[in-house]
Design a protein around this motif. Sequence first.
Motif, PDB file in Angstrom:
ATOM      1  N   LYS A 183       0.829  -1.206   0.000  1.00  0.00           N
ATOM      2  CA  LYS A 183       0.000   0.000   0.000  1.00  0.00           C
ATOM      3  C   LYS A 183       0.866   1.260   0.000  1.00  0.00           C
ATOM      4  CE  LYS A 183      -3.588   2.286   2.818  1.00  0.00           C
ATOM      5  NZ  LYS A 183      -2.789   3.352   3.449  1.00  0.00           N
ATOM      6  N   THR A 184       1.958   1.246   0.764  1.00  0.00           N
ATOM      7  CA  THR A 184       2.819   2.416   0.865  1.00  0.00           C
ATOM      8  C   THR A 184       3.556   2.686  -0.447  1.00  0.00           C
ATOM      9  OG1 THR A 184       3.135   1.933   3.229  1.00  0.00           O
ATOM     10  CG2 THR A 184       4.640   3.520   2.222  1.00  0.00           C
ATOM     11  N   ILE A 185       3.950   1.646  -1.155  1.00  0.00           N
ATOM     12  CA  ILE A 185       4.601   1.817  -2.460  1.00  0.00           C
ATOM     13  C   ILE A 185       3.656   2.553  -3.410  1.00  0.00           C
ATOM     14  CG2 ILE A 185       5.425   0.606  -4.526  1.00  0.00           C
ATOM     15  CD1 ILE A 185       6.493  -1.567  -2.644  1.00  0.00           C
ATOM     16  N   VAL A 186       2.384   2.167  -3.383  1.00  0.00           N
ATOM     17  CA  VAL A 186       1.391   2.822  -4.235  1.00  0.00           C
ATOM     18  C   VAL A 186       1.251   4.291  -3.844  1.00  0.00           C
ATOM     19  CG1 VAL A 186      -1.027   2.862  -4.961  1.00  0.00           C
ATOM     20  CG2 VAL A 186       0.148   0.666  -4.618  1.00  0.00           C
ATOM     21  N   GLU A 187       1.197   4.565  -2.548  1.00  0.00           N
ATOM     22  CA  GLU A 187       1.006   5.931  -2.065  1.00  0.00           C
ATOM     23  C   GLU A 187       2.224   6.815  -2.315  1.00  0.00           C
ATOM     24  OE1 GLU A 187      -2.031   4.892   1.646  1.00  0.00           O
ATOM     25  OE2 GLU A 187       0.104   5.233   2.023  1.00  0.00           O
ATOM     26  N   LYS A 188       3.417   6.249  -2.114  1.00  0.00           N
ATOM     27  CA  LYS A 188       4.657   7.033  -2.226  1.00  0.00           C
ATOM     28  C   LYS A 188       5.231   7.045  -3.636  1.00  0.00           C
ATOM     29  CE  LYS A 188       4.691   8.148   2.101  1.00  0.00           C
ATOM     30  NZ  LYS A 188       4.473   9.549   2.526  1.00  0.00           N
ATOM     31  N   GLY A 189       4.789   6.097  -4.455  1.00  0.00           N
ATOM     32  CA  GLY A 189       5.220   6.099  -5.849  1.00  0.00           C
ATOM     33  C   GLY A 189       6.531   5.410  -6.132  1.00  0.00           C
ATOM     34  N   GLY A 190       7.038   4.589  -5.196  1.00  0.00           N
ATOM     35  CA  GLY A 190       8.286   3.882  -5.475  1.00  0.00           C
ATOM     36  C   GLY A 190       8.832   3.142  -4.278  1.00  0.00           C
ATOM     37  N   PHE A 191       9.807   2.283  -4.533  1.00  0.00           N
ATOM     38  CA  PHE A 191      10.398   1.444  -3.491  1.00  0.00           C
ATOM     39  C   PHE A 191      11.307   2.259  -2.568  1.00  0.00           C
ATOM     40  CE2 PHE A 191       8.450  -1.612  -5.955  1.00  0.00           C
ATOM     41  CZ  PHE A 191       8.767  -2.929  -5.632  1.00  0.00           C
ATOM     42  N   ASN A 192      12.087   3.177  -3.158  1.00  0.00           N
ATOM     43  CA  ASN A 192      13.020   3.965  -2.340  1.00  0.00           C
ATOM     44  C   ASN A 192      12.293   4.818  -1.303  1.00  0.00           C
ATOM     45  OD1 ASN A 192      15.355   3.037  -3.577  1.00  0.00           O
ATOM     46  ND2 ASN A 192      15.352   4.642  -5.145  1.00  0.00           N
ATOM     47  N   LYS A 193      11.265   5.534  -1.762  1.00  0.00           N
ATOM     48  CA  LYS A 193      10.515   6.395  -0.842  1.00  0.00           C
ATOM     49  C   LYS A 193       9.800   5.576   0.222  1.00  0.00           C
ATOM     50  CE  LYS A 193       9.797  10.179  -4.124  1.00  0.00           C
ATOM     51  NZ  LYS A 193       8.792  10.984  -4.869  1.00  0.00           N
ATOM     52  N   THR A 194       9.354   4.381  -0.150  1.00  0.00           N
ATOM     53  CA  THR A 194       8.691   3.497   0.816  1.00  0.00           C
ATOM     54  C   THR A 194       9.677   3.035   1.874  1.00  0.00           C
ATOM     55  OG1 THR A 194       7.082   2.739  -0.810  1.00  0.00           O
ATOM     56  CG2 THR A 194       7.458   1.315   1.083  1.00  0.00           C
ATOM     57  N   ALA A 195      10.888   2.690   1.454  1.00  0.00           N
ATOM     58  CA  ALA A 195      11.912   2.257   2.412  1.00  0.00           C
ATOM     59  C   ALA A 195      12.214   3.372   3.414  1.00  0.00           C
ATOM     60  CB  ALA A 195      13.176   1.855   1.660  1.00  0.00           C
ATOM     61  N   GLU A 196      12.327   4.608   2.908  1.00  0.00           N
ATOM     62  CA  GLU A 196      12.586   5.744   3.795  1.00  0.00           C
ATOM     63  C   GLU A 196      11.427   5.974   4.757  1.00  0.00           C
ATOM     64  OE1 GLU A 196      13.361   9.105   1.355  1.00  0.00           O
ATOM     65  OE2 GLU A 196      15.150   8.244   0.419  1.00  0.00           O
ATOM     66  N   HIS A 197      10.197   5.887   4.227  1.00  0.00           N
ATOM     67  CA  HIS A 197       9.014   6.156   5.041  1.00  0.00           C
ATOM     68  C   HIS A 197       8.817   5.103   6.128  1.00  0.00           C
ATOM     69  CE1 HIS A 197       5.034   7.734   5.963  1.00  0.00           C
ATOM     70  NE2 HIS A 197       4.554   6.497   5.884  1.00  0.00           N
ATOM     71  N   LEU A 198       9.033   3.829   5.787  1.00  0.00           N
ATOM     72  CA  LEU A 198       8.775   2.734   6.730  1.00  0.00           C
ATOM     73  C   LEU A 198       9.998   2.366   7.567  1.00  0.00           C
ATOM     74  CD1 LEU A 198       6.571   0.340   4.541  1.00  0.00           C
ATOM     75  CD2 LEU A 198       5.818   2.026   6.225  1.00  0.00           C
ATOM     76  N   GLY A 199      11.160   2.901   7.201  1.00  0.00           N
ATOM     77  CA  GLY A 199      12.358   2.616   7.974  1.00  0.00           C
ATOM     78  C   GLY A 199      12.981   1.264   7.677  1.00  0.00           C
ATOM     79  N   TYR A 200      12.737   0.739   6.480  1.00  0.00           N
ATOM     80  CA  TYR A 200      13.326  -0.524   6.055  1.00  0.00           C
ATOM     81  C   TYR A 200      14.480  -0.252   5.086  1.00  0.00           C
ATOM     82  CZ  TYR A 200       9.213  -3.185   7.709  1.00  0.00           C
ATOM     83  OH  TYR A 200       8.234  -3.771   8.466  1.00  0.00           O
ATOM     84  N   ALA A 201      15.336  -1.266   4.920  1.00  0.00           N
ATOM     85  CA  ALA A 201      16.296  -1.238   3.825  1.00  0.00           C
ATOM     86  C   ALA A 201      15.535  -1.498   2.530  1.00  0.00           C
ATOM     87  CB  ALA A 201      17.364  -2.309   4.031  1.00  0.00           C
ATOM     88  N   GLN A 202      16.035  -0.968   1.407  1.00  0.00           N
ATOM     89  CA  GLN A 202      15.328  -1.171   0.147  1.00  0.00           C
ATOM     90  C   GLN A 202      15.228  -2.649  -0.206  1.00  0.00           C
ATOM     91  OE1 GLN A 202      16.765   1.120  -3.157  1.00  0.00           O
ATOM     92  NE2 GLN A 202      15.417   0.122  -4.624  1.00  0.00           N
ATOM     93  N   SER A 203      16.252  -3.417   0.157  1.00  0.00           N
ATOM     94  CA  SER A 203      16.220  -4.854  -0.122  1.00  0.00           C
ATOM     95  C   SER A 203      15.068  -5.539   0.610  1.00  0.00           C
ATOM     96  CB  SER A 203      17.551  -5.496   0.283  1.00  0.00           C
ATOM     97  OG  SER A 203      17.819  -5.274   1.671  1.00  0.00           O
ATOM     98  N   SER A 204      14.738  -5.033   1.799  1.00  0.00           N
ATOM     99  CA  SER A 204      13.625  -5.610   2.560  1.00  0.00           C
ATOM    100  C   SER A 204      12.293  -5.316   1.867  1.00  0.00           C
ATOM    101  CB  SER A 204      13.603  -5.039   3.984  1.00  0.00           C
ATOM    102  OG  SER A 204      14.781  -5.391   4.683  1.00  0.00           O
ATOM    103  N   ILE A 205      12.163  -4.104   1.317  1.00  0.00           N
ATOM    104  CA  ILE A 205      10.949  -3.749   0.587  1.00  0.00           C
ATOM    105  C   ILE A 205      10.776  -4.668  -0.616  1.00  0.00           C
ATOM    106  CG2 ILE A 205       9.800  -1.927  -0.748  1.00  0.00           C
ATOM    107  CD1 ILE A 205       9.909  -1.381   2.254  1.00  0.00           C
ATOM    108  N   THR A 206      11.869  -4.883  -1.348  1.00  0.00           N
ATOM    109  CA  THR A 206      11.830  -5.771  -2.510  1.00  0.00           C
ATOM    110  C   THR A 206      11.439  -7.182  -2.096  1.00  0.00           C
ATOM    111  OG1 THR A 206      13.545  -4.456  -3.607  1.00  0.00           O
ATOM    112  CG2 THR A 206      13.164  -6.680  -4.449  1.00  0.00           C
ATOM    113  N   THR A 207      11.989  -7.656  -0.979  1.00  0.00           N
ATOM    114  CA  THR A 207      11.665  -9.000  -0.486  1.00  0.00           C
ATOM    115  C   THR A 207      10.200  -9.117  -0.103  1.00  0.00           C
ATOM    116  OG1 THR A 207      13.927  -9.314   0.339  1.00  0.00           O
ATOM    117  CG2 THR A 207      12.211 -10.736   1.272  1.00  0.00           C
ATOM    118  N   HIS A 208       9.655  -8.085   0.568  1.00  0.00           N
ATOM    119  CA  HIS A 208       8.243  -8.097   0.950  1.00  0.00           C
ATOM    120  C   HIS A 208       7.351  -8.301  -0.272  1.00  0.00           C
ATOM    121  CE1 HIS A 208       8.755  -5.674   4.960  1.00  0.00           C
ATOM    122  NE2 HIS A 208       9.443  -6.799   4.941  1.00  0.00           N
ATOM    123  N   ILE A 209       7.634  -7.550  -1.326  1.00  0.00           N
ATOM    124  CA  ILE A 209       6.793  -7.620  -2.522  1.00  0.00           C
ATOM    125  C   ILE A 209       6.978  -8.959  -3.241  1.00  0.00           C
ATOM    126  CG2 ILE A 209       6.292  -6.574  -4.766  1.00  0.00           C
ATOM    127  CD1 ILE A 209       5.322  -5.003  -2.282  1.00  0.00           C
TER     128      ILE A 209
END
Length: 284
Positions: free
Chosen positions: A10-36
């Motif tokens: 949901k946050t990727i959709v709202e923020k428009g990308g993986f990088n901004k989502t990682a910053e917003h949620l406090g995850y590493a970008q690799s973790s965001i990629t793994t979640h998806i």
Amino acid sequence: MEIRHLITFKTIVEKGGFNKTAEHLGYAQSSITTHIKELEQELGRPLFDRLGKKVMLTQYGQQFLTYAIKIIELYNQSLNIDKEPQGDLTLGISESLTICRVPAILLDYKMKYPKVRLLLKSLENYDVATSLKNGEIDIALILEKNDWQQEDLYTEKLIQERMVKISSSNKVLTNTALFAESKCSYKSVFDEYIRNQAIDIRESLEFQSIEAIKHCVKNGLGFSVVPYFSVKEELEDKKLHGEFVPEQHATISTFLTYHKDKWLSPSIIRMIEIMQKHAQKWDC
């Protein structure tokens, strides 16, 4: 299916990308990629198309987003049963209402529920139904035509507004009409008033805010038709001249609205109650 994966999606959709989502949620970008990747593997279908540096929802992703939002809301509901209002509350407000009505509501709410972080979005550039459905806003307080309704929305008419034609107390360009932008709810009232009164308009100017219209009218640039509450003080102080628009013309009302499927958290319920209480005292 893990709730954190849905929140990431949901946050990727709202923020428009993986990088901004990682910053917003406090995850590493690799973790965001793994979640998806894990979520897509569980669903058996891709949620995003990767087009270079851009990510776009697939058709399935667009359909799944609605369900993800509902699941997240149910999860939040389970955490907030019988709790005092807290967390974020996003309000969509018509620009005109921010002038004199909304500040008192916000102050009342903040004094009573200091743990809630209020976020405001002007609705002039938003589709109300879509914003409520997608969870961009929780509740909306808007000006619309009296018969306004949306299939997926709960709507409550708080008050029918009086409209007033305003002009300068001194010299005025009587053939110049000062309009709110075309998507403004009460522009249609202005248009109908001009037709019925057979006013000869030689020039019109469009503005994005009612405050800009008021200042230009004061200085004699032209005349306009606006909600009475937005110019009440100026009329009482004789800074503007006003004539009420006859009620047979198209009229507007202030509506409280939210999505029918929205879970009403304690913070939302308290806000609705405060809006209803204040509306009872409004002098239209």
